[in-house]
Scaffold this motif. Structure first.
Motif, PDB file in Angstrom:
ATOM      1  N   LEU A 188       8.064 117.467  35.209  1.00 39.17           N
ATOM      2  CA  LEU A 188       8.665 117.146  36.505  1.00 39.17           C
ATOM      3  C   LEU A 188       7.765 116.179  37.271  1.00 39.17           C
ATOM      4  O   LEU A 188       8.245 115.246  37.921  1.00 39.17           O
ATOM      5  N   ASP A 189       6.459 116.413  37.187  1.00 41.56           N
ATOM      6  CA  ASP A 189       5.515 115.506  37.828  1.00 41.56           C
ATOM      7  C   ASP A 189       5.551 114.139  37.167  1.00 41.56           C
ATOM      8  O   ASP A 189       5.503 113.101  37.851  1.00 41.56           O
ATOM      9  N   CYS A 190       5.655 114.126  35.841  1.00 39.94           N
ATOM     10  CA  CYS A 190       5.724 112.869  35.097  1.00 39.94           C
ATOM     11  C   CYS A 190       6.952 112.062  35.490  1.00 39.94           C
ATOM     12  O   CYS A 190       6.908 110.833  35.552  1.00 39.94           O
ATOM     13  N   ALA A 191       8.068 112.735  35.777  1.00 37.24           N
ATOM     14  CA  ALA A 191       9.318 112.046  36.139  1.00 37.24           C
ATOM     15  C   ALA A 191       9.384 111.703  37.627  1.00 37.24           C
ATOM     16  O   ALA A 191      10.357 111.099  38.072  1.00 37.24           O
ATOM     17  N   SER A 192       8.370 112.103  38.407  1.00 33.40           N
ATOM     18  CA  SER A 192       8.319 111.848  39.857  1.00 33.40           C
ATOM     19  C   SER A 192       9.564 112.376  40.562  1.00 33.40           C
ATOM     20  O   SER A 192      10.226 111.664  41.325  1.00 33.40           O
ATOM     21  N   VAL A 193       9.877 113.641  40.315  1.00 26.99           N
ATOM     22  CA  VAL A 193      11.064 114.225  40.942  1.00 26.99           C
ATOM     23  C   VAL A 193      10.929 114.288  42.461  1.00 26.99           C
ATOM     24  O   VAL A 193      11.925 114.295  43.187  1.00 26.99           O
ATOM     25  N   GLU A 194       9.679 114.314  42.962  1.00 27.77           N
ATOM     26  CA  GLU A 194       9.485 114.424  44.406  1.00 27.77           C
ATOM     27  C   GLU A 194       9.911 113.161  45.152  1.00 27.77           C
ATOM     28  O   GLU A 194      10.206 113.217  46.355  1.00 27.77           O
ATOM     29  N   THR A 195       9.951 112.009  44.460  1.00 28.03           N
ATOM     30  CA  THR A 195      10.383 110.766  45.107  1.00 28.03           C
ATOM     31  C   THR A 195      11.811 110.371  44.728  1.00 28.03           C
ATOM     32  O   THR A 195      12.296 109.325  45.145  1.00 28.03           O
ATOM     33  N   ALA A 196      12.482 111.200  43.925  1.00 26.85           N
ATOM     34  CA  ALA A 196      13.851 110.894  43.493  1.00 26.85           C
ATOM     35  C   ALA A 196      14.838 111.192  44.619  1.00 26.85           C
ATOM     36  O   ALA A 196      14.572 111.984  45.520  1.00 26.85           O
ATOM     37  N   LYS A 197      15.998 110.520  44.553  1.00 28.98           N
ATOM     38  CA  LYS A 197      17.050 110.828  45.528  1.00 28.98           C
ATOM     39  C   LYS A 197      17.928 111.979  45.042  1.00 28.98           C
ATOM     40  O   LYS A 197      18.576 112.658  45.845  1.00 28.98           O
ATOM     41  N   ALA A 198      17.958 112.195  43.721  1.00 30.60           N
ATOM     42  CA  ALA A 198      18.786 113.269  43.171  1.00 30.60           C
ATOM     43  C   ALA A 198      18.247 113.678  41.806  1.00 30.60           C
ATOM     44  O   ALA A 198      17.669 112.863  41.081  1.00 30.60           O
ATOM     45  N   VAL A 199      18.449 114.958  41.475  1.00 38.62           N
ATOM     46  CA  VAL A 199      18.086 115.491  40.157  1.00 38.62           C
ATOM     47  C   VAL A 199      19.326 116.154  39.567  1.00 38.62           C
ATOM     48  O   VAL A 199      19.933 117.033  40.201  1.00 38.62           O
ATOM     49  N   ILE A 200      19.704 115.723  38.376  1.00 34.54           N
ATOM     50  CA  ILE A 200      20.846 116.313  37.667  1.00 34.54           C
ATOM     51  C   ILE A 200      20.309 117.116  36.487  1.00 34.54           C
ATOM     52  O   ILE A 200      19.612 116.581  35.625  1.00 34.54           O
ATOM     53  N   ILE A 201      20.614 118.405  36.479  1.00 31.20           N
ATOM     54  CA  ILE A 201      20.162 119.270  35.379  1.00 31.20           C
ATOM     55  C   ILE A 201      21.250 119.316  34.317  1.00 31.20           C
ATOM     56  O   ILE A 201      22.364 119.767  34.566  1.00 31.20           O
TER      57      ILE A 201
END
Length: 620
Positions: free
Chosen positions: A193-206
């Motif tokens: 999750l850190d590698c994908a920079s989820v904290e700066t994303a506008k949306a996360v699709i699981i």
């Protein structure tokens, strides 16, 4: 206890040194070189004269530069012998050094291909999970990003990056400027999750392989946000195929998340589509980004006006509801309801902002022809009997929904090769249920079942086997149904459940009117909710038994047949019955092929015939 001999200890020590990396191996090589140079230099100084320092320096130069040997005098054989040894050692040193550097370089390239570096992006979309539903998600995101620049999609999956990239490139032909980034790892591990920079994303699709993986990924994601104090959190969209996971998912996700109950929604679509031709195509168009979709828009011109007035203020958009400032959705509201300040209008349009073309300050009703509008109640359409081929875990949900919309004493036949029903069914008020066991699904076995009154056929997929094998079985059933229709002149409408969207293309060529692609619907819903979170409440109502739903209704219940009528008149005809018309399905009298037209210009004119239907949003 025996601790190992000297050889074993040395091998263990050497392995430990080698595992420390490239820098350690190069350092050890230089130490070994200096050690050999010192020994040879000492021997040369003792046997050939000169100082130790000179002997070491000369040995070292012969190691580093093999051409130095050519300048040595031949009168001292011992000196030549030792310098030849150092030159040969130098060649080995150079070869080993090049090998270490080359190996390190290859390892670095491999790691770069694996995508271990942190993604440096902002306002991107992260898709967690690699499965066959991913291609639908990517295609929809690409279409949604078509009018927006510098968009990025980050895919995190447990496959090799090259494998994921090749698979996506094979299924998605045009990325339309959207940047694709891949990372390989487990979707429920925090470092990914850190590698994908989820904290700066506008949306996360699981996009998990199954509901268990999706739930685990959701919990990991929420834990990551909490530990890293991510504010505001990116919007999360997750699809569950088992309704039992939904309540737990909503509890775990909290706010700013769309927990989509795909199972109930698909069951309802299948039940309605089995008696409403073209309904599946309508849902597909509503959910993808290829033509017209729902958008929540701030429209200052409509504030203070009633919804009925607003309905006729747009030339190329159709208002379908209100998204209130308190974050509630009112779909197909009372036509007397006024649009308040801060409310957003839910519009059915080609793209966000497309409503600006042709918007007026006052309702336009001058082109409405009241003489062509059919007054009074709609004709109650008689539901045909239903024959279901196969069974799966959605069977009871489909029958319960079908029981609500069908006529009294409707006959439903479940046909399968099993000796008995595999799933427990409820009690139904309007359905006369019959189970028929057959030997196989070939035409000869099916023909006896299909004889009788008018009926529709529903082909259910098999979730107990691989999706490709399940779709292959469904295609075989479609072929046999087509054969019966051709050889025996029996006419019926067929609805077929397909698991993989790519197989729908094959199925359409085989036969059938409606195709429900379960994986595609879930993927498209997750994208819609990630792009415009308020739409979660819109689709939640449309796909539930409460509130307004989509129906295919006969044109003759709204406007006259055989005369030219414009779309604004059709919208008025639907409004007279407290409904909203989104478009229509017109069948070509010659070719018998149907064309779906949604959100046409209000001046668009058409002549309808029997069999044509309107796309209606209403409570019943």
């Amino acid at each position: 206890m025996k601790r190992g001999n000297f050889k074993e200890k040395f091998n263990y020590w050497f392995d430990s040194i080698m595992q420390r990396g490239t820098a350690t191996m190069i350092l050890m090589l230089f130490i070994a070189t200096m050690l050999v140079a010192c020994i040879i230099g000492l021997l040369v100084s003792l046997l050939c004269g000169g100082t130790v320092e000179e002997g070491i320096w000369i040995s070292l130069m012969h190691t580093l530069d093999g051409g130095t040997l050519a300048g040595d005098a031949l009168d001292n054989k011992i000196h030549i012998f030792f310098m030849t040894l150092m030159t040969v050692f130098g060649l080995c040193f150079t070869g080993v050094l090049i090998g270490i550097i080359n190996s390190s370089f290859e390892q670095k390239l491999y790691e770069m291909r694996k995508g271990t570096s942190k993604v440096i992006e902002k306002d991107h979309v992260v898709v967690l999970g690699f499965s066959y539903t991913l291609y639908t998600v990517i295609e929809s995101l690409v279409d949604a990003n078509e009018n927006h620049r510098n968009q990025c999609i980050v895919i995190v999956g447990d496959h090799d990056i090259e494998e994921m990239k090749d698979a996506v490139d094979a299924h998605v032909k045009n990325f339309k400027g959207t940047k694709m980034v891949y990372r390989s790892g487990k979707i429920y591990e925090e470092h990914m999750l850190d590698c994908a920079s989820v904290e700066t994303a506008k949306a996360v699709i699981i996009n998990g392989k199954n509901d268990v993986h999706a739930m685990k990924s959701l919990l990991t994601l929420k834990s990551y946000f909490k530990d890293h104090e991510v504010k505001p959190e990116p919007h999360i969209s997750v699809v569950f195929n088992d309704a039992r996971f939904v309540a737990a998912g909503e509890l775990a996700a909290g706010e700013n998340a769309s927990i989509i109950n795909c199972s109930d929604g698909i069951s309802r679509i299948i039940a309605h589509a089995s008696n409403q031709r073209g309904l599946c195509d309508v849902y597909e168009e509503l959910l993808d980004y290829k033509q017209n979709e729902f958008y929540c828009e701030d429209v200052p011109e409509v504030v203070g006006k009633t919804f009925r007035e607003v309905l006729f203020m747009f030339q190329q958009a159709i208002p379908v509801g209100i998204y209130h400032k308190n974050k509630t959705v009112d779909l197909n509201p009372r036509f007397s309801e006024c649009i308040g300040k801060g409310d957003q209008l839910i519009l059915f349009e080609e793209d966000d902002g497309a409503y600006r073309t042709g918007i007026t300050s006052e309702p336009v009703i001058s082109n409405i022809d009241e003489s062509k509008i059919i007054k009074g109640n709609e004709t109650k359409k008689m539901m045909m009997d239903l024959i279901i081929l196969g069974q799966n875990h959605r069977l009871d949900d489909i029958l319960r929904e079908y029981d609500k919309i069908t006529h009294d004493n409707a006959t439903v036949k479940i046909v399968d090769t099993e000796t008995e029903l595999k799933y427990r069914l409820s009690e139904y008020k309007n359905i006369d249920l019959e189970y028929i066991q057959i030997d196989d699904f070939y035409a000869e076995s099916l023909l006896e079942v299909l004889k009788g009154t008018e009926f529709n056929v529903l082909v259910l997929t098999d979730y107990d086997i691989d999706y490709e094998d399940a779709d292959a079985k469904s295609l075989l059933k479609l072929i046999e149904l087509k054969r019966i229709e051709h050889e025996n002149g029996i006419k019926f409408a067929t609805t077929c459940e397909i698991r993989k969207s790519a197989n729908k293309v094959i199925a359409e060529k085989v036969g059938g009117e409606n195709f429900v692609v379960s994986s595609m619907i879930g993927g498209l819903l997750s994208v819609q909710c990630s792009e415009y979170p308020p739409l979660y409440y819109v689709f939640k109502e449309i796909l539930s038994s409460k509130g307004s739903e989509l129906y295919m209704k006969a044109v003759e219940d709204f406007v006259e047949l055989g005369v030219e009528v414009n779309f604004n008149t059709i919208v008025e005809a639907a409004a007279c019955k407290d409904s909203i018309c989104l478009g229509f399905r017109k069948v070509n009298p010659t070719t018998k092929k149907a064309e779906l037209i949604t959100c046409p210009d209000r001046d668009y004119t058409c002549t309808f015939n029997e069999g044509d239907t309107l796309i209606i949003l209403s409570e019943d």
